[in-house]
Design a protein around this motif. Sequence first.
Motif, PDB file in Angstrom:
ATOM      1  N   GLU A 165       0.695  -1.019   0.233  1.00 46.86           N
ATOM      2  CA  GLU A 165      -0.045  -0.088   0.024  1.00 46.86           C
ATOM      3  C   GLU A 165       0.973   1.322   0.177  1.00 46.86           C
ATOM      4  N   GLY A 166       1.931   1.185   0.700  1.00 40.86           N
ATOM      5  CA  GLY A 166       3.053   2.390   0.766  1.00 40.86           C
ATOM      6  C   GLY A 166       3.617   2.597  -0.734  1.00 40.86           C
ATOM      7  N   GLY A 167       3.796   1.464  -1.229  1.00 38.69           N
ATOM      8  CA  GLY A 167       4.176   1.479  -2.520  1.00 38.69           C
ATOM      9  C   GLY A 167       3.269   2.177  -3.460  1.00 38.69           C
ATOM     10  N   LEU A 168       1.976   1.760  -3.409  1.00 38.34           N
ATOM     11  CA  LEU A 168       0.813   2.587  -4.238  1.00 38.34           C
ATOM     12  C   LEU A 168       0.792   3.890  -3.893  1.00 38.34           C
ATOM     13  N   TRP A 169       0.811   4.236  -2.647  1.00 37.31           N
ATOM     14  CA  TRP A 169       0.767   5.770  -2.162  1.00 37.31           C
ATOM     15  C   TRP A 169       1.804   6.416  -2.722  1.00 37.31           C
ATOM     16  N   TYR A 170       2.884   5.749  -2.955  1.00 36.51           N
ATOM     17  CA  TYR A 170       4.115   6.528  -3.656  1.00 36.51           C
ATOM     18  C   TYR A 170       3.998   6.992  -4.902  1.00 36.51           C
ATOM     19  N   GLN A 171       3.452   5.884  -5.699  1.00 34.82           N
ATOM     20  CA  GLN A 171       2.984   6.290  -7.039  1.00 34.82           C
ATOM     21  C   GLN A 171       2.246   7.506  -7.341  1.00 34.82           C
ATOM     22  N   ASP A 203       1.600   9.742  -5.025  1.00 34.10           N
ATOM     23  CA  ASP A 203       2.371  10.999  -4.421  1.00 34.10           C
ATOM     24  C   ASP A 203       3.207  11.511  -5.666  1.00 34.10           C
ATOM     25  N   LYS A 204       3.908  10.665  -6.353  1.00 35.19           N
ATOM     26  CA  LYS A 204       4.520  11.241  -7.659  1.00 35.19           C
ATOM     27  C   LYS A 204       3.770  12.082  -8.552  1.00 35.19           C
ATOM     28  N   MET A 205       2.516  11.275  -8.986  1.00 35.96           N
ATOM     29  CA  MET A 205       1.452  11.768  -9.752  1.00 35.96           C
ATOM     30  C   MET A 205       1.113  13.232  -9.386  1.00 35.96           C
ATOM     31  N   GLU A 206       0.876  13.247  -8.134  1.00 34.54           N
ATOM     32  CA  GLU A 206       0.548  14.555  -7.363  1.00 34.54           C
ATOM     33  C   GLU A 206       1.632  15.529  -7.654  1.00 34.54           C
ATOM     34  N   ASP A 207       2.948  15.297  -7.550  1.00 33.00           N
ATOM     35  CA  ASP A 207       3.998  15.933  -7.463  1.00 33.00           C
ATOM     36  C   ASP A 207       3.895  16.864  -8.853  1.00 33.00           C
ATOM     37  N   GLY A 208       3.532  15.808 -10.024  1.00 30.89           N
ATOM     38  CA  GLY A 208       3.771  16.292 -11.237  1.00 30.89           C
ATOM     39  C   GLY A 208       2.627  17.446 -11.555  1.00 30.89           C
ATOM     40  N   LEU A 209       1.429  17.461 -10.714  1.00 33.43           N
ATOM     41  CA  LEU A 209       0.308  18.265 -11.067  1.00 33.43           C
ATOM     42  C   LEU A 209       0.688  19.819 -10.590  1.00 33.43           C
ATOM     43  N   SER A 210       1.829  20.055  -9.719  1.00 32.18           N
ATOM     44  CA  SER A 210       2.252  21.548  -9.305  1.00 32.18           C
ATOM     45  C   SER A 210       2.626  22.335 -10.481  1.00 32.18           C
ATOM     46  N   ALA A 211       2.984  21.731 -11.682  1.00 33.70           N
ATOM     47  CA  ALA A 211       3.504  22.353 -12.988  1.00 33.70           C
ATOM     48  C   ALA A 211       2.492  22.055 -13.946  1.00 33.70           C
TER      49      ALA A 211
END
Lengths: 380, 192
Positions: free
Chosen positions: A42-48, A50-58
């Motif tokens: 589940e931690g691995g899934l959240w990490y993915q 989170d990464k996707m969400e980081d991409g939304l910043s720009a």
Amino acid sequence: MFTLPKQTIALLLASFALSVEGSQEYRPTFAPGYQPDSSTDEGGLWYQFDKMEDGLSAAPDVIRDQGLNDYLSNITCKLEPNYCPYIRLYVIDNPHFNASMAPNGMMHIWTGLLLRVENEDELASVIGHELGHFLRTHSTQRWRKIRDGLSTAIFFDLLLTGGFASLLTAANFSGFNQSQETEADLYGIQLSSQAGYSPHASYRLWEHLQDEEELDTSKEKRSLFFATHPKIEKRITALKQHASNTPEDQHLLAESKARLVKTVSPFYFDLMSKHLLLQDFGRTEALLEKHRRMGYPEAQVEFFYAEMLRMRNLDGDKNVAVHHYKKSISAENPPAQAYRELGYILLKTNKVEALKMLKQYLEISPNASDSAMVKFYLGS
Amino acid sequence: MKTLTRYCSLSLLILLMSGCVSYKLINAGEVNIQGISFSTQEAWSQSPHNIGKYTTLMTRDGMGLNQLILVHGVPYGQAMFDSPNKDIPVPPFSQGLMPHELENLVKSSLINTNGGTLKISTDNLRPMQLDSGTGVAFDLEYFNQSGLLIKGKSIAAIKNDQLYVMILTAAKLEYYESYKEDFSAMVNSFRI
């Protein structure tokens, strides 16, 4: 002997199942602020995510307007105050109808949804539904099922089926399953009722969408939300039955509509301009009829009606478009583009009137980037 | 042995055939392709592929980074590009279009040949006087499917009842900024 059609029996059974499930109270499967251990699956899934969400910043297609974001966040917090601090909401500039929620608390609301809801209660019913998926960890369950299913399928592929099994498995798990959808529906109604929203909004939205879908000339272009959700008729019947015992306050509903229209109106011109690019003319017509009833700025609704007809360009469309452009410019605060487009469309039939409109366009927008084009017609 | 010889012959044939499909160098200077002429300060590579029977595709650094699309001699009733999605076909070039309507035709053709996925915005529409009559030029902008901002310039005109178009696009980051002067010069030197 009187017999019921199979479809009716199925609907009755589904409604019965919902009424039974509807009596239970849903609770979240995790505590507010929960974070999975990073060493777990589940931690691995959240990490993915989170990464996707980081991409939304720009990301260019995120609408960052504070007023609109606050409005949607307030609805979310009203629906689920305890989990609200752990939810991040992103308004995605996409004219299709969709909303989604990731297990890490990232919520997406597409602008196509804002154009389709008739009041805040309907918007709350969709957000409540997505919160239902989130609070019951449906995404994580679904992901585990896909992963386990694919492992088995790959094993069969290696031995027997040459890729077919994994293909079938991936296709079968592309959306939430029926019971998860039902649970999200009922959890959503529970949250919206507790927050003071009408449970009737949950099926009304689906009824509007069904009307819109029926007017779509291409049945292949079902919205993403439809593609991953159960049969709409079944859903409407079940939700309607669930809400049937709760009376509806028309005054509250009118206020709810007014709040939505007030919030979305500043973005209406931009959102509809992008919606028109989809070229779903049947849907657009249904949408504009709804917007007219709802009280979106008349000059803009009439302008987009005319634009839809101009783009569709069937026999007689341009004549009707002229009528709507004229309605647009006679309403309050018409968009400058209405004068220009009316001028352009009249160039072939009534040059005197056309030039008058083009002149007015330049008077309203003297620095328009296409002024050279308009001046070309005025000078020719 | 016979099988091996057959295998080698087939491989050689495939190699030769793949050699036929290659990019062609278009030198800087005056370029004349299928009835369209223009001048360019830098060389282009002409792709062996196209997006319709009336099109020629070129690039300098790779199709994802910059593109030149030439559309030459589209007759009435035909579309500029192929239609990948039958629900939103590329609109045909129709008789009686006025200059400003060419902008919409080019814009919706680009959107529809990309399956309706691009949200293209246009700006700075202006008339362009050519020997054949009045055409239009305009700027365009969109985010591609990878989220990269693409900017470009286009010119469209009609000659002898046939449509001619030039579309120049490049990733804003680095490429458009480097090439925009040349793009402007290419649009201004466009002749049919």
